[in-house]
Design a protein around this motif. Sequence first.
Motif, mmCIF file in Angstrom:
data_model
loop_
_atom_site.group_PDB
_atom_site.id
_atom_site.type_symbol
_atom_site.label_atom_id
_atom_site.label_comp_id
_atom_site.label_asym_id
_atom_site.label_seq_id
_atom_site.Cartn_x
_atom_site.Cartn_y
_atom_site.Cartn_z
ATOM 1 N N ASN A 172 48.586 28.929 39.406
ATOM 2 C CA ASN A 172 49.009 30.172 38.763
ATOM 3 C C ASN A 172 49.009 30.057 37.245
ATOM 4 O O ASN A 172 48.570 30.970 36.552
ATOM 5 C CB ASN A 172 50.390 30.593 39.260
ATOM 6 N N ILE A 173 49.491 28.942 36.709
ATOM 7 C CA ILE A 173 49.520 28.753 35.261
ATOM 8 C C ILE A 173 48.108 28.717 34.699
ATOM 9 O O ILE A 173 47.798 29.387 33.707
ATOM 10 C CB ILE A 173 50.288 27.463 34.895
ATOM 11 N N ILE A 174 47.238 27.942 35.322
ATOM 12 C CA ILE A 174 45.860 27.801 34.839
ATOM 13 C C ILE A 174 45.124 29.132 34.912
ATOM 14 O O ILE A 174 44.448 29.537 33.953
ATOM 15 C CB ILE A 174 45.134 26.699 35.626
ATOM 16 N N GLU A 175 45.234 29.840 36.020
ATOM 17 C CA GLU A 175 44.537 31.121 36.162
ATOM 18 C C GLU A 175 45.107 32.184 35.229
ATOM 19 O O GLU A 175 44.375 33.044 34.747
ATOM 20 C CB GLU A 175 44.558 31.579 37.611
ATOM 21 N N THR A 176 46.397 32.145 34.932
ATOM 22 C CA THR A 176 47.001 33.083 33.987
ATOM 23 C C THR A 176 46.397 32.921 32.599
ATOM 24 O O THR A 176 46.245 33.891 31.859
ATOM 25 C CB THR A 176 48.524 32.879 33.927
ATOM 26 N N ILE A 204 40.160 27.773 35.505
ATOM 27 C CA ILE A 204 39.896 27.562 36.926
ATOM 28 C C ILE A 204 40.371 26.163 37.300
ATOM 29 O O ILE A 204 40.458 25.267 36.467
ATOM 30 C CB ILE A 204 38.403 27.732 37.279
ATOM 31 N N ILE A 205 40.690 25.977 38.581
ATOM 32 C CA ILE A 205 41.120 24.682 39.106
ATOM 33 C C ILE A 205 40.372 24.444 40.411
ATOM 34 O O ILE A 205 40.096 25.385 41.158
ATOM 35 C CB ILE A 205 42.649 24.634 39.296
ATOM 36 N N PHE A 260 40.622 20.764 36.283
ATOM 37 C CA PHE A 260 40.784 22.136 35.828
ATOM 38 C C PHE A 260 40.058 22.309 34.497
ATOM 39 O O PHE A 260 39.759 21.349 33.814
ATOM 40 C CB PHE A 260 42.263 22.528 35.701
ATOM 41 N N SER A 261 39.788 23.569 34.186
ATOM 42 C CA SER A 261 39.110 23.916 32.948
ATOM 43 C C SER A 261 39.797 25.124 32.353
ATOM 44 O O SER A 261 40.105 26.089 33.050
ATOM 45 C CB SER A 261 37.641 24.246 33.238
ATOM 46 N N LEU A 262 40.064 25.053 31.041
ATOM 47 C CA LEU A 262 40.682 26.172 30.321
ATOM 48 C C LEU A 262 39.740 26.599 29.204
ATOM 49 O O LEU A 262 39.129 25.749 28.550
ATOM 50 C CB LEU A 262 42.029 25.752 29.716
#
Length: 38
Positions: A6-10, A14-15, A32-34
């Motif tokens: 949820n934190i990464i997608e917010t 992507i994870i 994951f990638s931000l």
Amino acid sequence: MYISKNIIETHGGIIWAQNNNNKNEEGATFSFSLPLNK
């Protein structure tokens, strides 16, 4: 995992997970990638 997803997608990222298939490794690897915002 649920909270991390949820934190990464917010933040627009992507994870993903990949099973470790090597004989010396067990379990899974999570990555994951931000996006970089300028």
